[in-house]
Design an enzyme around this catalytic site. Structure first.
Site, PDB file in Angstrom:
ATOM      1  N   ASN A  42      84.990  37.354  29.659  1.00 42.71           N
ATOM      2  CA  ASN A  42      84.996  36.268  28.647  1.00 42.71           C
ATOM      3  C   ASN A  42      85.574  34.985  28.967  1.00 42.71           C
ATOM      4  O   ASN A  42      86.446  34.848  29.768  1.00 42.71           O
ATOM      5  CB  ASN A  42      85.614  36.717  27.236  1.00 42.71           C
ATOM      6  N   ILE A  43      85.047  33.886  28.610  1.00 41.47           N
ATOM      7  CA  ILE A  43      85.389  32.544  29.158  1.00 41.47           C
ATOM      8  C   ILE A  43      85.608  31.585  27.891  1.00 41.47           C
ATOM      9  O   ILE A  43      84.381  31.618  27.140  1.00 41.47           O
ATOM     10  CB  ILE A  43      84.480  31.978  30.051  1.00 41.47           C
ATOM     11  N   GLU A  44      86.704  31.272  27.237  1.00 43.98           N
ATOM     12  CA  GLU A  44      86.743  30.639  26.211  1.00 43.98           C
ATOM     13  C   GLU A  44      86.935  29.020  26.492  1.00 43.98           C
ATOM     14  O   GLU A  44      86.923  28.698  27.860  1.00 43.98           O
ATOM     15  CB  GLU A  44      88.068  31.071  25.350  1.00 43.98           C
ATOM     16  N   CYS A  53      81.069  35.682  25.851  1.00 36.97           N
ATOM     17  CA  CYS A  53      81.559  36.985  25.936  1.00 36.97           C
ATOM     18  C   CYS A  53      81.607  37.593  27.315  1.00 36.97           C
ATOM     19  O   CYS A  53      80.396  37.172  28.126  1.00 36.97           O
ATOM     20  CB  CYS A  53      80.909  37.945  25.005  1.00 36.97           C
ATOM     21  N   GLU A  55      79.918  40.487  28.234  1.00 39.20           N
ATOM     22  CA  GLU A  55      78.840  41.057  28.360  1.00 39.20           C
ATOM     23  C   GLU A  55      77.823  40.050  28.737  1.00 39.20           C
ATOM     24  O   GLU A  55      76.828  40.393  29.660  1.00 39.20           O
ATOM     25  CB  GLU A  55      78.478  41.817  27.107  1.00 39.20           C
ATOM     26  N   CYS A  90      79.856  42.400  20.623  1.00 44.09           N
ATOM     27  CA  CYS A  90      79.520  41.470  19.388  1.00 44.09           C
ATOM     28  C   CYS A  90      77.857  41.382  19.018  1.00 44.09           C
ATOM     29  O   CYS A  90      77.030  41.901  20.098  1.00 44.09           O
ATOM     30  CB  CYS A  90      79.934  39.933  19.378  1.00 44.09           C
ATOM     31  N   CYS A  93      75.989  39.660  21.731  1.00 39.51           N
ATOM     32  CA  CYS A  93      75.603  40.320  23.032  1.00 39.51           C
ATOM     33  C   CYS A  93      74.387  41.581  22.766  1.00 39.51           C
ATOM     34  O   CYS A  93      73.840  41.752  23.640  1.00 39.51           O
ATOM     35  CB  CYS A  93      76.909  40.839  23.539  1.00 39.51           C
TER      36      CYS A  93
HETATM   37  N1  THU Z   1      84.669  38.955  23.210  1.00 39.53           N
HETATM   38  C1  THU Z   1      84.291  39.688  24.376  1.00 39.53           C
HETATM   39  O1  THU Z   1      83.876  38.914  25.496  1.00 39.53           O
HETATM   40  N2  THU Z   1      83.217  40.830  24.300  1.00 39.53           N
HETATM   41  C2  THU Z   1      83.276  41.866  23.204  1.00 39.53           C
HETATM   42  O2  THU Z   1      82.642  42.786  23.073  1.00 39.53           O
HETATM   43  C3  THU Z   1      83.985  41.171  21.810  1.00 39.53           C
HETATM   44  C4  THU Z   1      84.639  39.883  22.177  1.00 39.53           C
HETATM   45  C5  THU Z   1      85.419  38.091  23.388  1.00 39.53           C
HETATM   46  C6  THU Z   1      85.048  36.725  22.778  1.00 39.53           C
HETATM   47  C7  THU Z   1      86.268  35.903  22.576  1.00 39.53           C
HETATM   48  O3  THU Z   1      86.634  35.182  23.994  1.00 39.53           O
HETATM   49  C8  THU Z   1      87.593  37.038  22.392  1.00 39.53           C
HETATM   50  O4  THU Z   1      86.711  38.395  23.022  1.00 39.53           O
HETATM   51  C9  THU Z   1      87.845  37.466  21.211  1.00 39.53           C
HETATM   52  O5  THU Z   1      86.810  37.729  20.367  1.00 39.53           O
END
Ligand code: THU
Length: 137
Positions: A42-44, A53, A55, A90, A93
Protein backbone atom coordinates in the site's frame (compact mmCIF):
# COMPACT_ATOMS: atom_id res chain seq x y z
CA UNK A 1 5.62 -25.23 -1.38
CA UNK A 2 3.93 -22.68 -3.65
CA UNK A 3 1.50 -21.35 -1.00
CA UNK A 4 4.27 -20.77 1.55
CA UNK A 5 6.40 -19.03 -1.06
CA UNK A 6 3.50 -16.74 -1.97
CA UNK A 7 2.80 -15.86 1.67
CA UNK A 8 6.50 -15.21 2.24
CA UNK A 9 6.47 -12.85 -0.76
CA UNK A 10 3.46 -10.99 0.68
CA UNK A 11 5.19 -10.63 4.07
CA UNK A 12 8.30 -9.34 2.31
CA UNK A 13 6.21 -6.90 0.23
CA UNK A 14 4.68 -5.57 3.46
CA UNK A 15 8.12 -4.26 4.49
CA UNK A 16 7.89 -1.87 1.47
CA UNK A 17 4.60 -0.31 2.68
CA UNK A 18 4.44 3.48 2.61
CA UNK A 19 1.76 4.15 5.21
CA UNK A 20 2.67 7.19 7.33
CA UNK A 21 -1.02 8.11 7.85
CA UNK A 22 -2.78 4.88 8.77
CA UNK A 23 0.32 3.02 10.02
CA UNK A 24 -1.43 -0.04 8.59
CA UNK A 25 1.11 -1.96 6.54
CA UNK A 26 -0.01 -4.26 3.75
CA UNK A 27 1.87 -6.45 1.30
CA UNK A 28 0.47 -8.56 -1.50
CA UNK A 29 1.91 -11.24 -3.74
CA UNK A 30 0.02 -12.11 -6.91
CA UNK A 31 0.66 -15.47 -8.58
CA UNK A 32 0.14 -15.86 -12.33
CA UNK A 33 -1.06 -19.18 -13.77
CA UNK A 34 2.45 -19.56 -15.22
CA UNK A 35 3.97 -19.31 -11.75
CA UNK A 36 5.34 -15.77 -11.75
CA UNK A 37 4.91 -13.61 -8.64
CA UNK A 38 4.20 -9.86 -8.64
CA UNK A 39 4.49 -8.01 -5.33
CA UNK A 40 2.75 -4.83 -4.22
CA UNK A 41 2.40 -2.71 -1.09
CA UNK A 42 0.00 0.00 0.00
CA UNK A 43 1.16 3.50 -0.87
CA UNK A 44 -0.57 6.37 0.93
CA UNK A 45 -0.72 10.06 0.15
CA UNK A 46 -1.03 13.31 2.14
CA UNK A 47 -4.19 14.05 0.14
CA UNK A 48 -5.51 10.63 1.26
CA UNK A 49 -7.65 9.68 -1.77
CA UNK A 50 -4.72 8.99 -4.13
CA UNK A 51 -3.65 6.14 -1.81
CA UNK A 52 -3.55 2.68 -3.33
CA UNK A 53 -3.90 -0.73 -1.72
CA UNK A 54 -1.23 -3.43 -1.90
CA UNK A 55 -3.47 -5.72 -3.94
CA UNK A 56 -4.14 -3.18 -6.69
CA UNK A 57 -0.48 -2.21 -6.75
CA UNK A 58 0.40 -5.87 -7.44
CA UNK A 59 -2.35 -6.28 -10.07
CA UNK A 60 -1.44 -3.11 -11.93
CA UNK A 61 2.24 -3.99 -12.02
CA UNK A 62 1.39 -7.40 -13.46
CA UNK A 63 -1.18 -6.13 -15.97
CA UNK A 64 1.30 -3.50 -17.16
CA UNK A 65 3.75 -6.33 -17.85
CA UNK A 66 1.14 -8.06 -20.02
CA UNK A 67 -0.11 -10.64 -17.53
CA UNK A 68 -3.81 -11.54 -17.77
CA UNK A 69 -4.10 -14.96 -16.12
CA UNK A 70 -3.94 -15.17 -12.34
CA UNK A 71 -4.18 -18.10 -9.94
CA UNK A 72 -3.96 -16.59 -6.45
CA UNK A 73 -3.04 -13.62 -4.29
CA UNK A 74 -1.59 -13.65 -0.78
CA UNK A 75 -2.20 -10.64 1.46
CA UNK A 76 -0.39 -9.74 4.68
CA UNK A 77 -1.70 -6.68 6.48
CA UNK A 78 -1.93 -5.27 9.99
CA UNK A 79 -0.82 -2.27 12.02
CA UNK A 80 2.95 -1.74 12.18
CA UNK A 81 4.93 -4.51 13.86
CA UNK A 82 4.44 -8.22 13.37
CA UNK A 83 1.57 -9.16 11.10
CA UNK A 84 -1.16 -9.91 13.65
CA UNK A 85 -4.37 -9.71 11.61
CA UNK A 86 -6.08 -11.41 8.71
CA UNK A 87 -6.44 -8.40 6.39
CA UNK A 88 -9.43 -8.61 4.07
CA UNK A 89 -9.17 -7.06 0.61
CA UNK A 90 -11.27 -3.90 0.25
CA UNK A 91 -14.26 -3.78 -2.09
CA UNK A 92 -12.41 -1.83 -4.77
CA UNK A 93 -9.63 -4.44 -4.88
CA UNK A 94 -12.19 -7.25 -5.06
CA UNK A 95 -13.69 -5.52 -8.10
CA UNK A 96 -10.25 -5.26 -9.75
CA UNK A 97 -9.80 -9.01 -9.15
CA UNK A 98 -13.21 -9.56 -10.80
CA UNK A 99 -11.91 -7.88 -13.97
CA UNK A 100 -9.10 -10.40 -14.49
CA UNK A 101 -9.96 -13.54 -12.53
CA UNK A 102 -12.45 -16.38 -12.59
CA UNK A 103 -14.41 -15.89 -9.34
CA UNK A 104 -14.76 -19.66 -8.79
CA UNK A 105 -11.06 -20.37 -9.37
CA UNK A 106 -9.14 -17.36 -8.06
CA UNK A 107 -7.77 -18.01 -4.58
CA UNK A 108 -7.38 -15.23 -1.98
CA UNK A 109 -5.08 -16.05 0.91
CA UNK A 110 -4.98 -13.72 3.88
CA UNK A 111 -2.06 -14.52 6.14
CA UNK A 112 -0.43 -13.67 9.44
CA UNK A 113 2.45 -16.03 8.71
CA UNK A 114 3.25 -19.07 6.57
CA UNK A 115 1.57 -21.20 9.26
CA UNK A 116 -1.45 -19.00 9.99
CA UNK A 117 -3.58 -18.16 6.99
CA UNK A 118 -7.11 -18.34 5.60
CA UNK A 119 -8.15 -19.09 2.05
CA UNK A 120 -11.21 -17.97 0.10
CA UNK A 121 -12.38 -17.97 -3.49
CA UNK A 122 -13.13 -14.60 -5.09
CA UNK A 123 -16.74 -15.74 -5.40
CA UNK A 124 -16.95 -16.15 -1.62
CA UNK A 125 -15.66 -12.62 -1.03
CA UNK A 126 -17.56 -11.01 -3.91
CA UNK A 127 -20.83 -12.88 -4.45
CA UNK A 128 -22.69 -12.00 -7.66
CA UNK A 129 -19.75 -9.89 -8.77
CA UNK A 130 -20.10 -7.76 -11.88
CA UNK A 131 -17.43 -8.53 -14.47
CA UNK A 132 -16.52 -8.33 -18.17
CA UNK A 133 -18.94 -11.19 -19.06
CA UNK A 134 -21.89 -9.11 -17.86
CA UNK A 135 -21.22 -6.59 -20.64
CA UNK A 136 -21.60 -9.27 -23.33
CA UNK A 137 -24.93 -9.24 -25.16
N1 THU B 1 -5.19 -1.54 2.60
C1 THU B 1 -4.61 -2.37 1.70
O1 THU B 1 -3.56 -2.06 1.11
N2 THU B 1 -5.19 -3.58 1.47
C2 THU B 1 -6.23 -4.09 2.18
O2 THU B 1 -6.59 -5.24 1.97
C3 THU B 1 -6.89 -3.25 3.18
C4 THU B 1 -6.44 -1.85 3.28
C5 THU B 1 -4.51 -0.28 2.91
C6 THU B 1 -5.17 1.00 2.46
C7 THU B 1 -4.58 1.99 3.43
O3 THU B 1 -3.28 2.37 2.99
C8 THU B 1 -4.39 1.18 4.71
O4 THU B 1 -4.37 -0.17 4.31
C9 THU B 1 -5.48 1.40 5.75
O5 THU B 1 -6.74 1.24 5.20
Amino acid sequence: MEREKLIQAALEARTHSYSPYSHFQVGAALLTKEGKIYQGCNIENAAYTPSVCAERNAFFKAVYEGERNFAAIAIAGSPEGPCKAYAAPCGVCRQVMMEFCDPKEFCIITAKSTEEYREYSLEELLPMGFGPKDLEG
